[in-house]
Each structure stands twice: as C-alpha cells, then as structure tokens.
Design an enzyme around this catalytic site. Structure first.
Site, mmCIF file in Angstrom:
data_model
loop_
_atom_site.group_PDB
_atom_site.id
_atom_site.type_symbol
_atom_site.label_atom_id
_atom_site.label_comp_id
_atom_site.label_asym_id
_atom_site.label_seq_id
_atom_site.Cartn_x
_atom_site.Cartn_y
_atom_site.Cartn_z
ATOM 1 N N ASP A 27 0.810 -1.271 0.166
ATOM 2 C CA ASP A 27 -0.054 -0.027 -0.042
ATOM 3 C C ASP A 27 0.840 1.153 -0.170
ATOM 4 O O ASP A 27 2.071 1.282 0.253
ATOM 5 C CB ASP A 27 -0.914 -0.063 1.148
ATOM 6 C CG ASP A 27 -2.380 0.582 0.876
ATOM 7 O OD1 ASP A 27 -2.561 1.551 0.050
ATOM 8 O OD2 ASP A 27 -2.984 0.431 1.705
ATOM 9 N N ASP A 39 -10.238 1.864 -3.848
ATOM 10 C CA ASP A 39 -10.758 1.530 -2.542
ATOM 11 C C ASP A 39 -12.362 1.558 -2.518
ATOM 12 O O ASP A 39 -12.864 0.960 -1.418
ATOM 13 C CB ASP A 39 -10.362 2.824 -1.251
ATOM 14 C CG ASP A 39 -8.945 2.469 -1.087
ATOM 15 O OD1 ASP A 39 -8.452 1.250 -1.168
ATOM 16 O OD2 ASP A 39 -8.377 3.431 -0.468
#
Length: 727
Positions: A463, A529
């Site tokens: 990430d 997301d």
C-alpha cells in the site's frame, strides 16, 4: 558562429513494424530521429516509396517561421525551429548549454549499423552529441509485442562542469485528422473518469506532482479522430511508464504540427549531473488503433508477453480489511478462513493492523514487527491455520510510509521526508519514510525480509496511502521524489529476486499508482478503495484502457458499500467483480446461507472462466450513459463472456438489441444467460430466454451486427451471457 557541422550522408530511413503498426523514422543527415508516419501498417514500401513519403510530409514555410521547414524530432529541439515544448531543458551555471544542437554519431537497427536507404527492424538506437554544450544523448525507439511504440532517452554530461537537468520529454507526431483529445481524471474512490475535448492550438498539460501516479492521472492521453469509439475511428495514445512525478501533454502549433508525449516531471534541482553521469528517462509508450479497444489491446498483449506475467490461473482472494479493520481477533480471523475455504477461496490476506502499535491509523507505521500485544504467539497460529486449509497467505505492508508516533521515527527523525526545516502536512496521519537514504532502505528491506523468512507468505498487498508533499531529503531538504521512486523499484526488485513466486499487489489509496513502471514489478493493482459495484462498473471499464482484466483486483463487497453507503443485491456485486482478478471484501460471517451458496457458485463459475478472462480479448460496446457493456472473447474465437449492466434509467423503457462484438463472423454461437442464484429483481425475460432454458444459436455476424433483445433492467442490475462456438 555556425555551430556543429551536420552529416552529409544520403537519406536514411528506418521502418519499425509489429502487429499491424508501422513507424517510419527519418535518421538522415546527422539529425535526431524524426517520425514521418506512426499508425496503420502501410504494407511493403520500396526505398523510393519511403523517400516520396518523406518528401510528401515536408511542410512549407508559409508565414514567418524559420526559413527552412521545421523538423520535429523524437526529442524536439528549439535549434531546429521547434517553438513548442523542447524535449530537453537544462543548463550549466550561468545559463550555458540551455539549447543544445545534437548531431548523430551512430545509428543501429536491431544492433546492426543502419544502411543508406531504408532499414527495417524492431529496435532503433541513435547516439548523438553536442560537443559545444558538452552533452551526449542516446535515443531508443522500438516496437513491442502488440505493436506499442516505446521510446526513452539517456543524456550524459560529457563536460567538466555540472549540468542541471530540468526536463526531458519525448514527443510523437499525430496527424491533423486527430481533432479530439481523450484522457482521464478522477479522485480517491472514483479513479479513471473519462474526459474528452477538442484538440486546439496550445498545450493540454497533465502534470502529476503527487510523487505517485495519482487517482486523477491522465493514464493514457489519446488524440482521436472526431467521434472515435471503442470499435470505430482512429486513436493515438501515450502513457508514461513511471510511478513518480510525471507529465503527459498534447500540443498543437500554429504551423500545423501536433504532438502527444511525456516524461518524468523533475523538481527543481532534483537531477544534477556531474561529469560522466547520466539520466535515463522512463519509457514513453505509444499505442495506435482503430478504436479505443485496439489501443487497449496493444497494452494488454504487451503486458501478457512479459516473462513475469502472472498465470491466468489467478487465485480467488479474500481480503479481511472490510470484515475486521484493525480488530485482529484470532478466533474471528480463523472463522473467516474456515468459511472462505469452504466456498472455494484460494488466498487469504491479512490487512493493516498486525504490527507495532498499529491499533488504529495514528501510530506504528514503519515498525514492521508483529505486535506481541495482539499476536502473543506471532502470526503462526493464523498462518498455519490458513495454509492448513489449502489457501495461500498474504500480508499487508506500507513500506514507503511512517507514523511520527513509531519507534523508527523516534529513533531516526531524519528518515522522514521533509524540507525547509519543517514536517510536511500530515495525510492519513502519516509521513513518507525516505528510502533514498541507504540506511533507511536497508532497515525497511531487512524488516520485510525477516517477515518473509519467518512466515509462509505468498502475497504482499503493498500500500501507499499519501501523496509526497514537501518530499525532501534531510538535512538540506533537497527534492527526493525521483530517488524515492527509483528506491521503491529497487526494493521490489530485490524482494522478488530473493523470493521467486511471491506476488505483489500495487495498492495506493486504491488505484493511485496504476502505471507500467510499477507493473514491471507487481502482479496486479487494486483498482479503487471503492468496491461499490455501480462505481466499479465504470472504473473497471476504463482501467481496462491500460490493463488486462487479470491484473485488476476486483472484489465482491458487502451488501452496503463502505465508501458510498449504497446498497446492491448480491447478483450485481458478483457480476461486476467477475471481470477482473476475483476476490472478496466482505465479512462472510454476516452472509446468509443462501448468499454463501450463491457465492460458492460464482467462485466456481469464475474458476471455470478465468482462463478466458485472463487470456481473451477485451471488447467494449458503445452505449448511452445508462449502460456499461463489455465482453471478453477467446483468442481463437471459440467462446466469449459478455456483461450488460444497467447503471441508470434509460430514456426509453427498453434499450433494444444488444450486440456482441469481437466474434468470428463466420462461426455459429450458442448464447446462454448466466443463471446463478436468483435473477435480478423484477427481471422480465425476453422471448428468446425460453422457459426450458434452451439456448439460441446464431452466426457471429448476426450477433455482432443485429444482436439480441436484452431484458429490461432496473438501475444497478447486470446480465452476463456465455457465448460458445458450436461448429
């Protein structure tokens, strides 16, 4: 003053061709290479044909430009009369060497010296120098599998004094018929939103200054003939394969020339070349096609041709983030693993919260050791349980980031990227840790290696949750984005070399790092997301302009979206997620028995279809804004999977026939709706959906030209069709 002498050799041209694309490059008279034609393959060409083509492309000097025709090089030069954006910008102290005049010293085609007349091959390398400016230049131009035209440049300082490089971009010419521009915008949780405008005089400039690609990146900047769609018209596009600051641009000059190009965006003083030092630009990828689908297909073919491209047999993945967030309870996580394995899931990923003091997003980033508070026996009880069920185990890291409230930041505050004697404004309560510092790089690398040595980890979710703002290297604060990007590449390369078979996902606040630089090293991207299937229909559609489906993480989410709050039925969520690398982001403990049974069916359907999804050709259907329609057709035309999704209410009650593009027109196909679980609410089946389920059979030409009536769908419903050749 007369400058450097040009060459006096006869005209010399190079033909680069692959998969229906041709680039004709002029390398005559010691000048930098100039692209005379880039587009559809023109077939066999004699030397006389190429010389005539070059003569026909020579512009007049009407008006008041310079007295000779302006010649656009791959690296545009002001000294040649180009008054648009120069390819190379830089200088020495006092402003010297700011407008170089490069003279070619060597030209090779596929490693052999180019001959007078016309040479043909797949890779052109041109070496040039400006002895007055003290600069050397190497330009590479090649066609790849799939017919991409890619190029890069290396500039070397051959003088004693330092050379400050400010900008280096390459440019491809596009013809005057390309009167529109098409690229992407977006934001967090809504990446790759298409935008279209006229190609007018001036510059359409897309700069990325986030230190990562960005959710609003141009991604692929296209020049189009007006009205170009997925299957019709002509399109030329460029993509910069770089994960840091970057530039895409389109420019039209009043003299009639227009270009699309790009490169890395360098911060002030970021690259200063000492004597003998070099800078190499990222690859600029160019794609040409009849319609946007053909442009996309060239990227897909190139990516699939790589030796490291992952197998089409992509493991179905459960990521537990939206199921538990930071609440890491072993019993709950084991229960999720048990349910997942019983449904056919093949990979289990533990997300954020397993390390240091990381009980929320305020602390712990950078301390990559297992938290003994939450995991007194380490991760072994969970890893052993997951692998014992026959699933792979994956783990979340964010190696480029740090919380100020962490052991590593307290011990090494100088490792936090900063400038001006101040900390950057926080984002997500975090800062950036400087991998451009050798000691910091080694610390992070060793921590990851220690985890990979102790646990059976098959997959890393990598990430990157904030932009690089004020990203300098302490103590002097000089810009550090370029060095950080190179360090990230080096770190991933080192990890992969030591752990063959390990897969890494590029996640960056969702889809904020989607580019061919990071994809040289990773195995899929997290598209967004936002897993709301309504938004995902659009984001999967347009992320496909660069990436094939098997590289796009595509998960079935819970009934109520965690990012939008919208509620969707299970069938729409599953039908949307199928067109990618399938996963689940859902607390399966809350799923009903009927939902679990349907989920098992969808997983089985995906497994039966993933070879088609991972190797087939993406085709998309031009529709109105109320529908997203697409398919994947097997390379041999033997089968296809299509999706027709309603995302809004159409003006008419029923849209009419839907077409099935990409099929072999001369073969016959059986068309069957995919019936898993319950049908969409209120579905009124068309007549050809016979009650006994007998499929309809038609030639591919009929299905692609006339099509079939689709059932009327309410918003946020979808129907899939499996199409199979029967002859």
């Amino acid at each position: 003053m007369t400058g450097q002498p040009r060459g006096t050799s006869a005209a010399s041209y190079v033909l680069l061709r692959a998969d229906g694309v041709l680039a004709v490059v002029d390398v005559s008279d010691g000048r930098l290479p100039s692209i005379l034609h880039w587009g559809a393959d023109l077939g066999p060409l004699t030397d006389a044909d190429v010389e005539a083509l070059a003569l026909g492309a020579l512009r007049t000097t009407d008006g008041n430009p310079v007295d000779v025709p302006v010649r656009l090089a791959l690296l545009p030069q002001q000294e040649a009369g180009w008054t648009g954006r120069p390819g190379l910008s830089g200088h020495r102290a006092g402003g010297a060497a700011w407008s170089p005049q490069f003279v070619t010293t060597a030209v090779t085609v596929d490693g052999e010296p180019a001959r007078a007349g016309t040479s043909a091959g797949s890779r052109l390398v041109v070496v040039a120098a400006d002895t007055v400016a003290g600069l050397e230049l190497t330009l590479e131009l090649e066609v790849t599998a799939g017919g991409l035209l890619r190029s890069r440049a290396r500039v070397t300082n051959s003088a004693a004094d330092p050379y400050l490089l400010e900008d280096l971009v390459l440019a491809y010419p596009v013809p005057a018929v390309a009167g529109e521009l098409f690229d992407f915008a977006g934001r967090w949780a809504l990446e790759r939103v298409p935008q279209r405008r006229d190609f007018t005089v001036g510059t359409h400039l897309r700069e990325g200054r986030k230190g990562r690609t960005g959710p609003d990146a141009a991604t692929v900047l296209h020049a189009l003939t007006p009205g170009t769609g997925f299957r019709d018209g002509e399109a030329w596009g460029v993509h910069v394969g770089w994960s840091g600051n970057h530039t895409h641009y389109a420019e039209r000059l009043w003299i009639g020339e227009q270009v699309i190009g790009g490169g890395e965006l360098l911060l002030p003083g970021e690259v200063e070349l000492a004597s003998g030092e070099s800078y190499t630009s990222p690859w600029l990828y160019g794609t040409y096609g009849r319609g946007l689908d053909e442009c996309a297909g060239r990227f897909h073919t190139f990516l699939r041709s790589r030796p490291q491209h992952p197998s089409h047999d992509r493991p179905v993945t459960l990521n537990v983030w939206e199921a538990v967030y930071f609440d890491h309870d072993l019993t709950a996580l084991r229960d999720l693993a048990d349910i997942a394995a019983s449904l056919g899931v093949e990979r289990y990923v533990l997300d954020d919260g397993w390390f240091g003091s990381r009980r929320d997003d305020y602390s712990g980033l950078g301390d990559w050791t297992v938290s003994t508070d939450v995991w007194p026996d380490g991760l072994h009880p969970l890893v052993d349980h997951v692998t014992g069920l026959g699933m792979q185990f994956g783990l979340w890291f964010e190696p480029e980031m740090v919380n100020v409230d962490s052991d590593v930041a307290r011990a090494h505050p100088e490792w936090v990227m900063a400038t001006g004697g101040r900390l950057p404004l926080e984002s997500r309560h975090q800062q950036v840790i400087n991998l451009g510092i050798a000691e910091c790089y080694a610390f992070i690398r060793d921590a990851i290696f220690a985890m990979l040595a102790e646990y059976e980890i098959s997959y890393i979710k990598w990430d990157h949750n904030r932009d690089l703002v004020d990203a300098g290297t302490q103590p002097d604060g000089r810009p550090g984005v370029h060095a950080q990007t190179e360090a990230v590449y080096r770190l991933i390369d080192e990890i992969k070399a030591a752990h063959p078979g390990l897969e890494i996902e590029s996640c960056s606040s969702g889809g904020a790092r989607v580019d061919l630089g990071i994809l040289e090293r990773t195995d899929r991207v997290w598209v967004s997301d936002c897993i709301d299937p309504h938004d995902r229909q659009h984001m999967l559609q347009w992320t496909g302009q660069l990436l094939p489906p098997e590289l796009m993480g595509s998960h079935i989410a819970s009934g109520i979206s965690h990012t939008t709050g919208r509620s969707h039925d299970f069938g729409f969520r599953a039908a949307t997620a199928i067109f990618g690398h399938l996963g689940i982001e859902w607390d399966l403990r809350q799923a009903t028995e009927s939902e679990r049974a349907a989920l098992a069916e969808w997983i089985a359907f995906y497994k039966a279809s993933r070879e088609l999804i991972g190797t087939g050709t993406l085709v998309r259907v031009d529709t109105d804004s109320s529908q997203v329609a697409k398919g994947i057709v097997a390379q041999d035309g033997s089968a296809a999977l299509y999706s027709f999704a309603s995302v809004d209410r159409p003006i008419v009650v029923q849209r009419g026939s839907v077409r099935f593009p990409g099929l072999d027109p001369d073969r016959r196909y059986r068309v069957e709706p995919v019936r898993i679980g319950r049908s969409p609410s209120g579905l009124r089946a068309p007549a050809w959906w016979t009650p006994d389920g007998a499929p309809i059979t038609l030639p591919g030409r009929v299905l692609g030209t006339v099509g079939l009536i689709d059932p009327p769908l309410n918003p946020d419903q979808a129907v899939l069709y499996m199409v199979t050749a029967v002859d």
